[in-house]
Design an enzyme around this catalytic site. Sequence first.
Site, PDB file in Angstrom:
ATOM      1  N   LYS A 185       0.851  -1.183   0.000  1.00  0.00           N
ATOM      2  CA  LYS A 185       0.000   0.000   0.000  1.00  0.00           C
ATOM      3  C   LYS A 185       0.890   1.237   0.000  1.00  0.00           C
ATOM      4  CE  LYS A 185      -4.194   1.389  -0.325  1.00  0.00           C
ATOM      5  NZ  LYS A 185      -4.985   1.015  -1.491  1.00  0.00           N
ATOM      6  N   SER A 378      -8.257  -0.305  -5.307  1.00  0.00           N
ATOM      7  CA  SER A 378      -8.542   0.079  -3.929  1.00  0.00           C
ATOM      8  C   SER A 378     -10.044   0.321  -3.776  1.00  0.00           C
ATOM      9  CB  SER A 378      -7.715   1.300  -3.538  1.00  0.00           C
ATOM     10  OG  SER A 378      -7.547   1.364  -2.140  1.00  0.00           O
TER      11      SER A 378
END
Length: 577
Positions: A185, A378
């Site tokens: 991430k 996402s």
Amino acid sequence: MLGTIAGFWISLFIAVFVGVAIVGAIVSSGTGSKPQVDKNSILYLDLSGAIPERYQPADFWQTVQGAEKDGDALVDIIDALHLAKNDSKIKGLYINAAGASAGFATREEIVEALREFKTSGKWVYAYADAYAQGDYMLASLADSVFLNPIGAVDVHGVASQVPFFKGLLDKLGVKMEVVRVGTFKSAVEPYITDAMSPASRLQTQVMVDSLWRFYAGVVGDARNVEISQVDMWADSIMGVWDAGRILDAGAVSALRYRHAVEDLLRDECGLDDKDELRFVTPAAYMASRESGNAGKDHIAVLFANGDIVDSGEGGIVGETMVPEIFRLADNDNVKALVLRVNSGGGSAFASEQIWEALEYFKSKDKKFYVSMGDYAASGGYYISCGADRIFADRCTLTGSIGVFGLIPDFSGLVTEKLGVTFSTVQSSANATFPSVLTGMTEYQRDALQKSVERIYDTFTSRVAQGRHMSQDSVKSIAEGRVWTGGAALSLGLVDEIGSLDATVRAIADETGIDVDKVVYYPAVEDKFLAEILAGARDNVKAGGLDINASAMQVLRMLDRLQTAAPVQARMPMIYFE
């Protein structure tokens, strides 16, 4: 004196509204007639400006300032190519490569539509004074690729350059408080490091290599050269070659000035030398063929483009997208839904609300498919994962199943550098949390970390439910990792490689609805007049200061940043050149 002042303001008030009425009449008169397509017309694909997913009318301030408008919308380009293929009035296609801005997946869909158009046997010509790399991939599919005799073709490969702001923030005394779930991430990295992490570099390299293989494969096949030859063009900095060398390499068909190419088009259409060429843009062509499907049984295509936000204007706004989905679910004429997603994510809260609204749509026994554009990652994947089937382009960037929290700490700037101190009186130990004026305590950081982990657990459970996988299996390919569409297919994150058009055709086959019975949502509204009044309102709110439209846009952006949700499901926006 008071009477004079009152008369002045009343006159000004009347003049403003008379002006608005006149502008409204002009706008209305320009939209009342339906464009006509004449015989011997040429479909004109102008590759200039940004290629949006869907047409959006220019607002008042863009019109007044003469700001550059977007080019033709992707859906108009694709639909026009499909329909013009069998239209006897359209003799061929002319591609004017003038520097379009578009993602890889967007260009991939145009490539597929161009290939289908060519099956008609109609000619396709392309011209440019100088070909940008992205435009050249599309133009390479033309029967003849023409280049100005002193022009260039820029083929240089694919790269991603990510700016890092930690050095700047350190100098300013600003610290970013970060909590996250997911090794990959990397959306927060530009604020806390000065270079890519090994994990981020690995996944970016994989994406860069995959996109370049696609590009080189399209160009090599179209120009009938080996992929290794295209690699050589890039490694040799082809953009600085002279036109003769480019021609000898087989990258273009001939060197001609623009007027000579236009003469060739006249010959193809049987026109005289002085006749005007009958160019028809995709937008005008589709306007000439519009039909009213909204009142009949149809497939709804709902566009979800941009950042996912809780409220406001622009992007995927939770407070407006959710009721739109509920309206489609309750509309008896809507028999199926294709959600077109082009988003790198955003607010985790808004993503969950949109996901739940789509579950409501499915509860009405209506089919729901997803078509992924350049990005569906996402939060963009969050709102997609519950679909009955997910289609992605090979160049789509998807996945990035992870969550992070980002809170700036300005205490180093405000207190240490500017000398501003604060005295706080509070009823509870954490009454000021979250505060950008003081750093987080260990207790507060731990609480935020647990919140992020809880949201991540919800996210992965939604994916597991929608993709019929175990949650552990989802977590093994999650961790914020970004995948191209081809890799996502092998991992089970998507069901099929295909464009928006392929998605619509597939859901039409399953539901028995005519593939031509499609309506795009949300409805496009021309807010030209509303923008005039909004602009006046903004100036009033600014206290009568002379703030131009550009400054107001900056202020609005800062306002959005100020009110953004602290917990995000977002991937870094990777710009490939």
